[in-house]
Every structure is written in structure tokens, then in C-alpha cells.
Write a protein that holds these residues in place. Structure first.
Motif, PDB file in Angstrom:
ATOM      1  N   LYS A  32       0.642   3.823   5.057  1.00 21.18           N
ATOM      2  CA  LYS A  32       1.333   2.771   4.312  1.00 21.18           C
ATOM      3  C   LYS A  32       2.189   3.320   3.171  1.00 21.18           C
ATOM      4  O   LYS A  32       3.030   2.598   2.627  1.00 21.18           O
ATOM      5  N   ALA A  75       3.057   0.976  12.252  1.00 21.36           N
ATOM      6  CA  ALA A  75       1.630   0.660  12.241  1.00 21.36           C
ATOM      7  C   ALA A  75       0.963   1.075  13.547  1.00 21.36           C
ATOM      8  O   ALA A  75      -0.160   1.603  13.548  1.00 21.36           O
ATOM      9  N   TYR A 130       4.006  -2.073   2.768  1.00 19.45           N
ATOM     10  CA  TYR A 130       4.240  -0.634   2.633  1.00 19.45           C
ATOM     11  C   TYR A 130       4.716  -0.313   1.217  1.00 19.45           C
ATOM     12  O   TYR A 130       5.420  -1.113   0.583  1.00 19.45           O
TER      13      TYR A 130
END
Length: 370
Positions: free
Chosen positions: A53, A47, A77
Motif C-alpha cells: 500500500k 492489490a 494507498y
């Protein structure tokens, strides 16, 4: 100015290469982390790098990859999994590509050099960012610019990218198989002959020889090869030294913008040797083992060069030749990690034949061996 290593927290830092060689050196922009117990922090590290993601996870370690997938999924994710079981070849490359979707935002490799090479090649072809989590300190190519793959049964270097994020969990690396620890140490042995080839090729191959980068690579090899007993005994400081040295060597190729500082004729012998083994349907050892053993064979040959041949070399090449370690002492130093099998004469002959042709391989000190 030599490259120096340091840490900010768990992040490995390398000082910028500033020298007078005349070549343009690339800045280091990657995040490289080396510490125990890093894997639980992987979602936050991804991140922070803003990789996205939606992820395709490439692995040759199904159990660990399953745990990583569960950890990422729990943090929001979306992960598609590609588990590799064969050599890093066209089939593996296709499997990784087919595991991706059009909206895949980044690739994640969890595994050995083979899985990471496939992921780096796919990332380059699809222009996706990449994070790697090595499971063994076996090679400097985790962060290099070329992936060593197999195409139509033959060894081939494939264009790849350096990962944006490298997460080296020392707890995982310390549990690597003995063969891969030996491969990591032997991979570093190959840096000595690579330096000689780089100095030998100066001018002829259009490469500028940078002594600072060359010294950084040799210093990294020396650092780890002094600790082979600690590496064999899985002492944390030894595993860390091996990991750092391999990372630094790989990053030197990124700084330079090519593999010349870390790859030479030892790679040609390793390629020919691996191809012979595949043709005979024999097991192929980890690439680092092939590379280092090939370097030892080259060193033995270079020791026999007469003074007349040595005087024909450039000052830089003469210095690099004179600085080669004694191969017998290197083999003794490697003994705690296991026996080193030497390449067959046929593989050395094939490498010499390749070096006799045009192209970059022509500018190699292996040609001095006749």
C-alpha cells in the motif's frame, strides 16, 4: 518451440520457451496487461499482485501521474511522488531515491522509457517490486533487465529489474507523440542486427545461441514493421501490434537472462551518438530512434561484405547475415512515421573502437566492417 502470444482476459500470455539450445531459460512470472481503459483498474491490479500500500511514484508526466496518485489515494494507498524533468542520469536517480522512505513497499513508474528506466534501476538497487505504466510504445526495455542511463555525461547500461506488473493502456499509448511512435518502430529495427551479433558471438562470448528465442524476436519485429502506416495513423490494431512486439522482445531478454538476444552493436553506435550530441549541447532524440538508425547504418555496411568475409562466419552467423532486411526497404516502410536521421561516421568509428577492446563488445559483427 516458438514463443506464442495469447490472452486471458486483458492479460498478455507468452508460452514457455522449450527448446534444445542447452541454455537454462527463465519462466515468465510477470503480469502484463494490454487493453484500452486499463488505468482505472490500476488499484485492483496492484492489490492482486500484493505489492503493498506504500508507494513511490516516479514519473515524467505530471498530469497523468497526478490523476494516478488521486486514484490510488482514494483506494487507501499512500503515494510519494517523484517528478523527473531532466535526462535519466545521476540526478534523476537520486531524486527517485530521495522520494522513497524506509517503509516504501513498491515503486510505480508512469511515463516514458526514461522514467521507467530510472524506476527499474532504483527498484533493483533497493530490492523493491515495481509496476510500470508506459505512456508511449517506444522501447522494449520497459520489461528488460538493463536500464539505459547517463552517468557523468556518458551513456551507461545500469542493472535493473523487470517489473512484476506492466499495465499498457492502449488509449494512453495511442496518444504518444509521433517521435516516440517512430522510436518504437526503430527500436525493433535494431533487433535484426542484434540477432546477427548474437549468432556471431556464439561460443566466443560464452553465450549460447537459441534459435527459438532469436526467431521470436525477429517475428515480433516483422509483425509490427508491417503495420507502420496503421501505427502512424494510430489505428488501435497497429498500436497494439507495436506494443505487443516491444513487450515480447523485452521479455525474451528476461527469459534468456540477459540482453544478448535484443541488443548488439547498434547499441554501441547509439551510445556514442548520444554522447556526441550531449557534448555539443544538442537535443538527444529518443533512444529507439538512435538504435534503429544505427542498425540501418550497420545493415548498409554488412551489405558490402565480400564472399570471402561471409564464408569465415559460423553457419548461424551466415544465416543471420543473409536474413538481414534490405535497409532501403526498411526506410521506405518507416516513412509513414517520419524521417530517419542517420548516425554520423564519428559515432560508428567510436563503436568500432569499443568493439575492438576486450569484453562482450568484442564479440560483435561490427568488427567485420574494419
Amino acid at each position: 518451440m516458438p514463443i506464442k502470444l495469447g490472452y486471458r482476459g486483458h492479460q498478455l500470455l507468452m508460452s514457455a520457451a522449450q527448446c534444445s539450445c542447452g541454455a537454462r531459460h527463465n519462466a515468465i512470472t510477470q503480469d502484463i496487461l494490454v487493453a484500452p481503459a486499463l488505468l482505472p483498474a490500476l488499484p485492483e491490479l496492484i492489490a492482486k499482485r500484493e505489492l503493498g500500500k506504500l508507494c513511490t511514484l516516479v514519473t515524467d508526466n505530471a498530469d497523468l501521474a497526478g490523476a494516478v496518485r488521486d486514484t490510488l489515494t482514494a483506494r487507501g494507498y499512500k503515494v510519494s511522488l517523484c517528478t523527473l524533468t531532466d535526462a535519466p542520469d545521476e540526478r534523476a536517480l537520486g531524486s527517485a531515491l530521495m522520494a522513497m522512505s524506509m517503509d516504501t513497499e513498491f515503486l510505480l513508474a508512469v511515463g516514458t522509457e526514461s522514467a521507467c528506466d530510472i524506476a527499474r534501476a532504483v527498484a533493483a538497487q533497493t530490492e523493491r517490486p515495481l509496476c510500470v505504466v508506459p505512456t508511449a510504445p517506444s522501447s522494449s526495455t520497459f520489461v528488460g533487465l538493463a536500464a539505459h542511463l547517463v552517468s557523468a555525461g556518458a551513456s551507461r547500461r545500469f542493472p535493473s529489474i523487470c517489473p512484476e506488473l506492466v499495465v499498457c493502456d492502449l488509449d494512453i499509448l495511442a496518444n504518444a507523440p509521433e517521435a516516440l511512435l517512430l522510436a518504437g518502430a526503430l527500436d525493433l529495427v535494431g533487433k535484426y542486427t542484434a540477432r546477427l551479433d548474437w549468432a556471431y558471438a556464439q561460443g566466443g562470448a560464452g553465450d549460447t545461441f537459441c534459435d527459438d528465442l532469436a526467431q521470436a524476436v525477429i517475428g515480433a519485429a516483422n509483425k509490427a514493421l508491417k503495420r507502420t502506416a496503421d501505427i502512424a495513423n494510430r489505428v488501435p490494431a497497429g498500436i497494439k501490434a507495436l506494443t505487443e512486439s516491444l513487450l515480447l522482445c523485452g521479455m525474451v531478454s528476461v527469459i534468456f537472462g540477459g540482453s544478448r538476444p535484443v541488443e548488439g552493436a547498434e547499441q554501441l553506435i547509439a551510445d556514442a551518438w548520444a554522447d556526441e550530441l550531449r557534448t555539443a549541447s544538442a537535443p538527444v532524440p529518443p533512444r529507439g530512434q538512435l538504435v534503429g538508425a544505427s542498425a540501418l547504418a550497420l545493415m548498409e555496411g554488412y551489405q558490402k561484405l565480400d564472399e570471402k568475409a561471409r564464408k569465415k562466419l559460423s553457419p548461424e552467423a551466415q544465416e543471420a547475415l543473409g536474413a538481414l532486411p534490405d535497409p532501403a526497404r526498411l526506410r521506405d516502410a518507416l516513412a509513414p512515421l517520419g524521417a530517419v536521421d542517420m548516425p554520423p561516421p564519428s559515432a560508428i568509428a567510436a563503436a568500432k573502437a569499443r568493439a575492438a577492446k576486450s569484453g562482450r563488445d568484442k564479440h560483435s559483427a561490427i568488427r567485420l566492417l574494419g
